[in-house]
Each structure stands twice: as structure tokens, then as C-alpha cells.
Design an enzyme around this catalytic site. Structure first.
Site, PDB file in Angstrom:
ATOM      1  N   ASP A   1     -41.511 -33.052  81.253  1.00 48.93           N
ATOM      2  CA  ASP A   1     -41.476 -33.747  82.265  1.00 48.93           C
ATOM      3  C   ASP A   1     -41.677 -32.985  83.682  1.00 48.93           C
ATOM      4  OD1 ASP A   1     -40.077 -36.237  83.435  1.00 48.93           O
ATOM      5  OD2 ASP A   1     -38.735 -34.834  83.973  1.00 48.93           O
TER       6      ASP A   1
ATOM      7  N   HIS B   1     -18.106 -10.117  59.893  1.00 51.40           N
ATOM      8  CA  HIS B   1     -17.338 -11.395  59.950  1.00 51.40           C
ATOM      9  C   HIS B   1     -16.119 -11.178  58.637  1.00 51.40           C
ATOM     10  CE1 HIS B   1     -16.153 -15.450  61.218  1.00 51.40           C
ATOM     11  NE2 HIS B   1     -16.479 -15.878  59.909  1.00 51.40           N
TER      12      HIS B   1
ATOM     13  N   TYR C   1      -9.084 -20.002  60.578  1.00 51.53           N
ATOM     14  CA  TYR C   1      -9.463 -21.156  59.778  1.00 51.53           C
ATOM     15  C   TYR C   1      -8.991 -20.987  58.241  1.00 51.53           C
ATOM     16  CZ  TYR C   1     -13.602 -18.202  58.263  1.00 51.53           C
ATOM     17  OH  TYR C   1     -14.555 -17.423  57.975  1.00 51.53           O
TER      18      TYR C   1
HETATM   19  C1  LIG Z   1     -17.713 -13.527  55.909  1.00 55.76           C
HETATM   20  C2  LIG Z   1     -18.766 -14.789  56.139  1.00 55.76           C
HETATM   21  C3  LIG Z   1     -17.917 -16.209  56.192  1.00 55.76           C
HETATM   22  C4  LIG Z   1     -18.871 -17.063  56.378  1.00 55.76           C
HETATM   23  N1  LIG Z   1     -18.259 -18.557  56.127  1.00 55.76           N
HETATM   24  C5  LIG Z   1     -19.026 -19.552  56.369  1.00 55.76           C
HETATM   25  C6  LIG Z   1     -18.650 -21.019  56.286  1.00 55.76           C
HETATM   26  O1  LIG Z   1     -17.402 -21.015  56.128  1.00 55.76           O
HETATM   27  N2  LIG Z   1     -19.333 -22.069  56.556  1.00 55.76           N
HETATM   28  C7  LIG Z   1     -20.556 -21.620  56.893  1.00 55.76           C
HETATM   29  O2  LIG Z   1     -21.473 -22.676  57.019  1.00 55.76           O
HETATM   30  N3  LIG Z   1     -21.362 -20.637  56.855  1.00 55.76           N
HETATM   31  C8  LIG Z   1     -20.410 -19.515  56.750  1.00 55.76           C
HETATM   32  N4  LIG Z   1     -20.833 -17.998  56.912  1.00 55.76           N
HETATM   33  C9  LIG Z   1     -22.246 -18.194  57.149  1.00 55.76           C
HETATM   34  C10 LIG Z   1     -23.535 -18.268  56.243  1.00 55.76           C
HETATM   35  O3  LIG Z   1     -22.882 -17.613  54.885  1.00 55.76           O
HETATM   36  C11 LIG Z   1     -24.429 -17.784  56.609  1.00 55.76           C
HETATM   37  O4  LIG Z   1     -25.006 -18.485  57.876  1.00 55.76           O
HETATM   38  C12 LIG Z   1     -25.988 -18.060  55.743  1.00 55.76           C
HETATM   39  O5  LIG Z   1     -25.480 -17.836  54.258  1.00 55.76           O
HETATM   40  C13 LIG Z   1     -27.162 -17.720  56.003  1.00 55.76           C
HETATM   41  O6  LIG Z   1     -28.129 -17.914  55.130  1.00 55.76           O
HETATM   42  P1  LIG Z   1     -29.339 -17.508  55.318  1.00 55.76           P
HETATM   43  O7  LIG Z   1     -30.338 -17.965  54.152  1.00 55.76           O
HETATM   44  O8  LIG Z   1     -29.994 -17.510  56.797  1.00 55.76           O
HETATM   45  O9  LIG Z   1     -29.470 -15.894  55.228  1.00 55.76           O
HETATM   46  P2  LIG Z   1     -29.280 -14.724  53.911  1.00 55.76           P
HETATM   47  O10 LIG Z   1     -28.252 -15.412  52.868  1.00 55.76           O
HETATM   48  O11 LIG Z   1     -28.925 -13.554  54.392  1.00 55.76           O
HETATM   49  O12 LIG Z   1     -30.428 -14.732  53.330  1.00 55.76           O
HETATM   50  C14 LIG Z   1     -31.787 -14.141  53.669  1.00 55.76           C
HETATM   51  C15 LIG Z   1     -32.360 -13.244  52.753  1.00 55.76           C
HETATM   52  O13 LIG Z   1     -33.598 -12.618  53.120  1.00 55.76           O
HETATM   53  C16 LIG Z   1     -33.911 -11.758  52.192  1.00 55.76           C
HETATM   54  N5  LIG Z   1     -34.891 -10.646  52.876  1.00 55.76           N
HETATM   55  C17 LIG Z   1     -34.667 -10.156  53.898  1.00 55.76           C
HETATM   56  N6  LIG Z   1     -35.670  -9.308  54.399  1.00 55.76           N
HETATM   57  C18 LIG Z   1     -36.705  -9.716  53.236  1.00 55.76           C
HETATM   58  C19 LIG Z   1     -37.997  -9.122  53.075  1.00 55.76           C
HETATM   59  N7  LIG Z   1     -38.715  -8.243  53.795  1.00 55.76           N
HETATM   60  N8  LIG Z   1     -38.785  -9.758  52.194  1.00 55.76           N
HETATM   61  C20 LIG Z   1     -38.246 -10.789  51.398  1.00 55.76           C
HETATM   62  N9  LIG Z   1     -36.907 -11.103  51.457  1.00 55.76           N
HETATM   63  C21 LIG Z   1     -35.921 -10.549  52.470  1.00 55.76           C
HETATM   64  C22 LIG Z   1     -32.453 -11.199  52.145  1.00 55.76           C
HETATM   65  O14 LIG Z   1     -32.324 -10.014  50.868  1.00 55.76           O
HETATM   66  C23 LIG Z   1     -31.393 -12.295  51.905  1.00 55.76           C
HETATM   67  O15 LIG Z   1     -31.498 -12.533  50.611  1.00 55.76           O
HETATM   68  C24 LIG Z   1     -20.255 -17.220  56.906  1.00 55.76           C
HETATM   69  C25 LIG Z   1     -20.507 -15.965  56.837  1.00 55.76           C
HETATM   70  C26 LIG Z   1     -19.893 -14.805  56.612  1.00 55.76           C
HETATM   71  C27 LIG Z   1     -20.518 -13.306  56.528  1.00 55.76           C
END
Ligand SMILES: Cc1cc2nc3c(=O)[nH]c(=O)nc-3n(C[C@H](O)[C@H](O)[C@H](O)COP(=O)(O)OP(=O)(O)OC[C@H]3O[C@@H](n4cnc5c(N)ncnc54)[C@H](O)[C@@H]3O)c2cc1C
Length: 809
Positions: A534, A225, A251
């Protein structure tokens, strides 16, 4: 630390928020484990936009909660998430978009969101740098905004830490212990083992890799993205609202220094590492800039904001993010007890984080969610989502159509056909126009029934899209003669064993301890008295029951039922959906059609309403159940799958002289609406009790205790504060699609749960929960259908055959 009450895996915004909310709910013994550093997954490269209005009631409520939380985090934690409440603009460059905005505005009003439609000139005052050419107006929501995603994560972590949570960075989870279907511990790379009964997989795009450690499939699909960041542009001010132009797929948001952030959803998106998941070392890392893929978005942005054409680009950020096969979040407890998932935020994880953390923490602590989260529930996925190629195909379609106008009853195309009933070939030959639900191909209507004479019934506006004259034709034929419906996709669950009856008595609100051959309509309730399932339940023998539920609810209901089981109960629960077909034969001629084909006595005395018998129809043995979701005399016939086709042929042949037509699901929906039958997930949800829904007749308060009974007792003592009512709209062609605001004396008092046109009664019908003081007949209301207020009166629950004479005929 070798023990924790909960281990949250993933130090992104989601994991941080879950830890924050678990500690807030009084669980200080929480460990947040992150394999690298906090925010080093998708979170650090997010654009940080926060928009609140979404496609479902619950999701919107969650986003609204996020905003309330983000406003207060600095004061509470001392860490600044840089929340900028600048508002948001959504531009409309076509008439259809304006209609979409009107619909959104109506929808927003039901939440108290101050969304308003503004003119292009007013939008320009807020955001003077866009070219108004072709822009017809905009929606403005002043309480949206943007923030710093890393700041938000650190603030949430600080809040959690202050209440006792432990944060472990550089702690990779490499194993999850599961014993007898329950999580018992988490293992870290360095050999450490943390004992716990609750594990949360908040692993973002890595969530499937983590899930598989516990044997759970989490169908997230990472997609690249992109957004770009410009140098300061003259005239850009940090207080500009965020801005979206869905027609140009883009956006924007202002940057503090005066630059612009601009991103979008390209038509040809790029799945990344979708088969195996991201590499083990993928942290704090971006993907290479992909200008070729970004070009169409850049062109759209340049045409809208000409000042961007000459602005230098500081950086093109290309970061992966977890999408899902249906564009909805994945939340909730998996089939492994104690293993929760919170992932797949489809580029909305920052906006959603507050609500995600709150909902999941409540779910963990209380054992069930407080809101109706069905659309986000991990249990919505079937086994076919274990296919990575299927998940990718579906997610690809979602991403590429993200900014499209989604007309009601629109069908998905990717990954079809997947599941087909044994009659599929026959239905296709008859001209079935198939829709898809939970992977099943189901006839919406048959082109062979199209009849131009019904064209005048086409609903106005959007509701007239994806509509056919065959729908009223099939509806009317079923009321006047007979319709034959293939409902093989219905989910069927069998419950058997010595404790089957007492078990079902405990989880069902109705009395299911009835003679063999009885069919019972019942709800299964949560402890708050809300409706979780249901269903109809047929007693096949003393210790053997068959539960039938909607196509999409099979996994959900199966999981709910299994979760209610106690280890001492001797009960077997089995999904028999693929083994049994289901053909529904309904209409006044149903008995005449069926009688010559079977030796069974179909008279009212020998085969009353709400009973079932094993019969043979033609050459096909089957269970015949005298039930109906359309409000007519008739039977659901359940042959084992290999007999389905011959049974279909037999019924079609026998029905021909009686004017029987093959009929589809859209006719069912209109038939059920005018009969006042409700749909789970829309009219009745885990947030609604049977008392409020007018389903008290299916609750037996005098039988032994059942789940939810105490809550119902309290509700009955207090009297319901709101009641589901049937509304009859004054204009039969103004068809509601769900979620329209309902007004009384100029004020919003409710929102439509579902509705449609009843072609026999000639009325547009809507269901809505009304405050009890407004739920009296004679009170006049208005329903806003695409910006137009239509008069509506409270009608009897069933407009068609309210006394139920036809179903007992
Ligand atoms: C370019 C871009 C723009 C975006 N813009 C927006 C926006 O404007 N508004 C919005 O709401 N959202 C936006 N998003 C989406 C948003 O950034 C994500 O939905 C959000 O950051 C996801 O958070 P998360 O905690 O689910 O995942 P992550 O931030 O990916 O966190 C998951 C974590 O799990 C850890 N992990 C994985 N495996 C293991 C393991 N085995 N043991 C321990 N730790 C582990 C990883 O290291 C990572 O840090 C955007 C995303 C992108 C890519």
C-alpha cells in the site's frame, strides 16, 4: 536420489510437518534430510504443551489448525502422538491480569475459541492442587492440551512417507548451490548432490548456520530453556488441564504417570552458542542442569502448588531452543529465490507445527501464502539483524519479558538507539519521546507539547497507559494551525529503467502511467486480489519512479517488487531510504509557512494535490510532494539526508509565528483514523481486497492487465461478502486497541482491525470488516472493550473532512 522437487533440511517437528503438508498438496518428490536422527534437535526435549491463543490473528488460526490436525493423526497414520485434549488454565493474580484475560477472551471469541473466564473456585475444581491465595480468576480454554513431541514428529513423517516422501537420516547438508539468485541444489557431507529448486531451512536453532550456506541470514538466537519433571504427586491426574501462572513465570502439565512437568521463563535467561551457533555434534544432547537459574521459577511453582515442595524431582531438563529478535516465528522465502525458512519458534514449535507446515507448504506450492503472515515473514528483518549482538540483545528482552503484561504502544528497549534520522539531535532537544520501528528512532510525541488541559481525554483503562496529553495537543495544533513531522524513516524505493513504467503498470492496481510529477496512491495485489503493498508512487521522470511506504514495510515491499520482475524487463529497483530524509508539514497554515521560503508557486493551480515538484526551501533542495496521511493541506519534503537538519530548522523557525508544533507518530495515528486512512498490516492485508477495503477508487479496472485483476473481476461480479466500515463508539474514552470483538444481536460478527480516538471529531473510532448485510448505515453494533460492550454505529469512512476539501484547499 539426485533430484527432488523440494529438499527439507531438518528432521524436527517443523521439517516433518512441512514434508507432511507438501506431500498432501501433491508434491510427493520431497526429500527430508536430517544430519543425525529425527527429533534429535530441540524437538525431543520439548515439554509438549499446545496452547492456541496467541498475539496475532494468523498465528492463532495456525495453532487452531494444529489442534485439528493432532486430533486426527493417530487414525490417519497409525502413529500415536498421544494428544491429550485436557484444556488449559491461565491464572490471574492481579487486576491487570484479569483485564488481560478479559481482553484475551474477547479476542478468542472472534475466532470461535471457547475461551471463558472462570472463578478461582471453578479453576480449583479443574486443578485442585494450587493454592488459591491471591488468585483472582482464570481463563479456561477446553480445546488446548499436550502431546508427545517425538510421537507427533514420527506421525507427521509417517504421513509424508505414505504419500511418497523420502527421509534421509544421518545426512548432513554441507552446501547449498545458488545460481543467479536461485537455489539449484543441496550438497550432503558424503559428496552427494541433490538437484532441486526448493530448499526449506527447518533447522531450528541451527537455522542460521544452514542459511549462511545459501548466503541468507536467519536471525535465530538459541537460549537454554528448562523444565523439571517430578515423581508422581498425590492428587495429580493426567486429565488436569495444563496451567500457566504468568505472574509467577511458570507453566505446568500433568505427566501420564501422575507426576508434573513444570517450566517457565526466567527473568535472566541464558543465550547459548549465540555467536556461531550450536556445535556440529550437538544432537540428542542436553545442557547441564542449571539450578541456580531455575530457582526463582521453582520458588514461584512451590508457592502456587505446595505439593511440589516435597515432591522428588526426577530430572531437570535444560535444552536449547531457537528464539528470535521479536518473538515471532521466521517463515517464508528469503531473498534467494527458492530458499525458504521455517525456524525460530520461541518455545512454541510443537503447538505451531501443524500450522507452520500448512502455511509454508501452501506458500511453496502456490508461490504466495494464503494467510497474512507478515508478522512472521522473514522479509520483516532489516540488515541490522545481521548483527549477532543486536539479535541477541533483542531476543534476550523478549524472553525475559515473555510473561509480562504487554500494554498497548509499549516500546522495546534493547539495542536502542540504532537508526537515527539526521534531525535526531534536534528532535531530542525539543523533548521527543522516541518509539522504535524497524530499528528507527521516531518521535511518538514531544513533552514540550504536553498540556494538562487535555488530561480529561486520557482513554480509559489500558489504552490510557503509554499515552500523553501531548498527543491531542499535537493533533489539534495540526488541524488548527500546522504540525511538523519527521518521517525520515519512511521506506523509499526507486524503480527506474526503460521498462519501469510498464512494469509498475503490471504490478499496481492504480494507473501509474501519468504525467511526470504526478503522485499516485496505489495497492500492489497478489493473485487473489489481496493487498500486498500500500504505497504512493511519484513519477520523477519518464523512466524513474519513487515509491514511498511505511517504515516497517520497506524490506517486505522491496522483496515483493523484486519478485514480480521478469528477467526480460530492463528495470532497476533500489532502496534509497537512508539517502533521503522526509519532513511532513501539514495543517491549514502549511502554505503560509512554506511560501516565503521557496520560489515555487504553491497555489492550487500551480501545485495541485497529488503532485510533486523539485523545489528549494531556504537553503535546502528537496522534492516536495503534496500528499498527506493526516488529512490536511501540506507537503512531504524529501531532501537528501545532509540537508535534513537545516530544513528542519528553517521550517521550525518560519512556523513559529504561525503556531507550528513539532509532532509525533501517535498524533499521526489519531489524525489518520478520523480521516479514514487505513494502515497496512492491520486494516488492509494480503487477505483483504481493495474492494472489501473500500479502496476501489484506487483501482483502475480499465487499464491493461495487472496482477490481481482477474480476482477483482470475480469479486466485483459476485459482490463483496464483507466490507470495511468505520464504527463510531458511543463512549469517546473507550479506545479500541485492535482485535476487539464486534457484536450484532448478541453474536460475534467481526473483529476490530484498528482504531483510536479522533480528537477533532471527539469520537472513539474503530475499523472492522462487516458482513455486507450488516454494513449498512443505521445498523447498531457493539464493540467489546475490556469485557464491556460499547454501542457503536456505522459512520462514514472519514469522520473528518469527508469531502476532502481541506487537503485540496
Ligand atoms: C525445554 C524446552 C521446552 C519446550 N516446550 C515446548 C512446549 O511445551 N510447547 C511447544 O510448542 N514448544 C516447546 N518447545 C519448543 C519446541 O521444542 C521447538 O520449537 C521445536 O521442537 C522446534 O522444532 P524444529 O523442527 O524447528 O527444530 P529442531 O527440532 O531443532 O530440528 C532441527 C533439525 O535440523 C537438523 N539439522 C541441523 N543442521 C542440519 C544440517 N546441516 N543438515 C541436516 N540437518 C540439520 C538438526 O539435527 C535438528 O534435528 C520447547 C523447547 C525446549 C527447549
Amino acid at each position: 536420489m539426485d533430484e527432488a522437487r523440494a529438499v527439507v533440511i531438518g528432521g524436527g517437528v517443523a521439517g516433518a510437518s512441512i514434508a507432511y503438508h507438501l506431500t498432501e498438496l501433491g508434491w510427493p518428490e520431497v526429500v527430508l534430510v536430517e544430519r543425525s536422527e529425527l527429533t534429535s534437535g530441540s524437538t525431543f526435549h520439548s515439554a509438549g504443551l499446545v496452547g492456541q491463543l496467541r498475539s496475532s490473528v494468523t498465528l492463532t488460526k495456525m495453532m487452531m489448525y494444529s489442534v485439528r490436525l493432532y486430533r486426527q493423526l493417530l487414525e490417519e497414520t497409525g502413529v500415536d502422538p498421544s494428544w491429550h485434549e485436557v484444556g488449559s488454565l491461565r491464572l490471574a493474580s492481579s487486576k491487570a491480569r484479569i483485564e488481560e484475560l478479559q481482553r484475551l477472551a474477547g479476542w478468542g471469541q472472534t475466532f470461535g475459541l471457547p475461551l471463558e473466564i472462570v472463578s478461582t473456585e471453578e479453576a480449583l475444581e479443574l486443578w485442585p492442587l494450587f493454592d488459591p491465595e491471591g488468585v483472582e480468576g482464570a481463563a479456561f480454554l477446553p480445546t488446548d492440551g499436550y502431546l508427545d513431541p517425538s510421537g507427533l514428529t514420527f506421525a507427521l513423517v509417517e504421513g509424508a512417507r505414505r504419500r511418497g516422501a523420502t527421509v534421509r537420516q544421518g545426512a548432513r547438508v554441507t552446501g547449498i548451490d545458488v545460481e543467479r539468485g536461485r537455489v539449484t541444489a543441496v550438497r550432503l557431507e558424503d559428496g552427494e548432490r541433490i538437484r532441486t529448486e526448493v530448499v526449506v531451512d527447518a533447522g531450528g536453532m541451527y537455522a542460521n548456520q544452514i542459511g549462511r550456506l545459501a548466503g541468507v541470514e536467519v536471525p535465530v538466537v538459541p537460549f537454554a530453556h528448562q523444565y523439571l519433571l517430578t515423581v508422581p504427586i498425590e492428587g495429580v491426574r493426567p486429565e488436569f488441564p495444563t496451567m500457566r501462572d504468568p505472574d509467577r513465570l511458570v507453566y505446568f502439565r500433568p505427566e501420564a504417570g501422575g507426576g508434573l512437568v513444570m517450566g517457565g521463563y526466567e527473568r535472566d535467561p541464558a543465550p547459548w552458542a549465540w555467536e556461531q551457533g550450536p556445535p556440529a555434534s550437538f544432537n540428542n544432547t542436553l545442557l547441564p542442569e542449571d539450578w541456580e537459574r531455575f530457582e526463582p521459577l521453582a520458588e514461584g511453582a512451590f508457592s502456587l502448588v505446595p505439593a511440589m515442595t516435597s515432591a522428588e524431582v526426577v530430572k531437570l531438563i535444560n535444552g536449547p531452543e531457537a528464539f528470535t529478535p521479536d518473538g515471532e516465528f521466521i517463515l517464508g522465502e528469503s531473498e534467494v529465490a527458492g530458499f525458504f525458512v521455517a525456524a525460530g519458534f520461541c518455545a512454541h514449535g510443537i503447538a505451531g507445527a501443524g500450522g507452520i507446515g500448512k502455511v509454508l507448504a501452501e506458500w511453496i506450492v502456490a508461490g504466495e501464502p494464503e494467510l497474512d503472515v507478515w508478522k512472521m515473514d522473514i522479509r520483516r528483518f532489516g540488515r541490522h539483524h545481521e548483527s549477532r549482538s543486536y539479535a541477541k540483545a533483542r531476543a534476550f528482552e523478549i524472553y525475559s519479558r515473555y510473561y509480562d503484561i504487554h500494554y498497548p504502544n509499549e516500546e522495546r528497549e534493547a539495542g536502542r538507539p540504532l537508526k537515527m534520522a539526521p534531525t535526531y539531535g534536534r528532535l531530542a532537544v525539543l523533548g521527543a519521546v522516541f518509539g522504535e520501528k524497524a530499528g528507527w528512532e521516531r518521535p511518538n510525541w514531544f513533552t514540550s507539547n504536553e498540556d494538562p488541559a487535555h488530561e480529561h481525554l486520557r482513554p480509559r483503562g489500558w489504552a490510557g497507559e503509554n499515552w500523553s496529553t501531548a498527543i491531542p495537543a499535537e493533533h489539534l495544533a495540526t488541524r488548527e494551525r500546522a504540525g511538523l513531522f519527521d518521517e525520515s524513516s519512511f521506506a523509499k524505493i526507486e524503480v527506474s529503467g526503460p521498462d519501469a513504467c510498464p512494469f509498475l503498470q503490471r504490478v499496481c492496481a492504480n494507473d501509474v502511467d501519468r504525467p511526470v510529477g504526478t503522485v499516485v496512491y496505489t495497492q500492489m495485489l497478489n493473485r487473489r486480489g489481496g493487498i500486498e503493498c500500500d504505497v504512493t508512487i511519484t513519477r520523477l521522470s519518464e523512466e524513474h519512479f519513487r515509491i514511498v511506504t511505511g517504515t516497517a514495510f520497506g524490506n517486505h515491499d522491496l522483496a515483493w517488487i523484486r519478485r514480480q520482475l521478469r528477467s526480460i524487463e530492463d528495470v532497476r529497483v533500489r532502496d534509497v531510504t537512508p539517502e533521503l530524509a522526509c519532513l511532513g508539514l501539514w495543517g491549514p497554515a502549511a502554505r503560509e509557512i512554506l511560501a516565503p521560503l521557496t520560489q515555487a508557486d504553491l497555489s492550487n493551480e500551480a501545485f495541485p494535490y497529488m503532485t510533486a515538484q523539485q523545489v528549494v526551501v531556504g537553503h535546502a533542495p528537496c522534492l516536495a510532494a503534496r500528499v498527506t496521511y493526516v488529512g490536511e493541506l501540506g507537503w512531504e519534503l524529501y531532501p537528501s539526508s545532509e540537508f535534513a537538519q537545516v530544513l528542519w530548522d528553517t521550517l521550525v523557525e518560519a512556523g513559529r509565528p504561525h503556531g507550528l508544533v513539532p509532532a509525533g507518530y501517535r498524533a499521526i495515528d489519531s489524525l489518520r483514523v478520523e480521516k479514514g486512512y487505513l494502515a497496512w498490516g492491520a486494516d488492509i492485508t494480503p487477505e483483504d481486497t481493495p474492494i472489501e477495503a473500500g479502496l476501489g477508487f484506487a483501482v483502475k479496472m480499465d487499464k491493461p492487465a495487472f496482477t490481481g485483476r482477474e480476482a477483482l473481476e470475480r469479486a466485483l461480479a459476485e459482490g463483496p461478502r464483507r466490507i470495511l466500515r468505520t464504527l463510531r463508539l458511543s463512549d469517546p474514552r473507550a479506545m479500541v486497541l485492535g482485535n476487539e470483538p464486534v457484536f450484532h444481536d448478541g453474536a460475534v460478527v467481526s473483529r476490530v482491525t484498528s482504531g483510536g480516538v479522533g480528537y477533532s471529531v471527539g469520537a472513539s473510532i474503530a475499523f472492522a470488516y462487516l458482513p455486507s448485510e450488516l454494513a449498512e448505515p443505521g445498523i447498531t453494533l457493539q464493540v467489546e472493550v475490556f469485557g464491556e460492550r460499547v454501542e457503536a454505529e456505522i459512520a462514514p469512512r472519514a469522520l473528518h473532512d469527508p469531502a476532502g476539501r481541506r487537503i485540496r484547499a
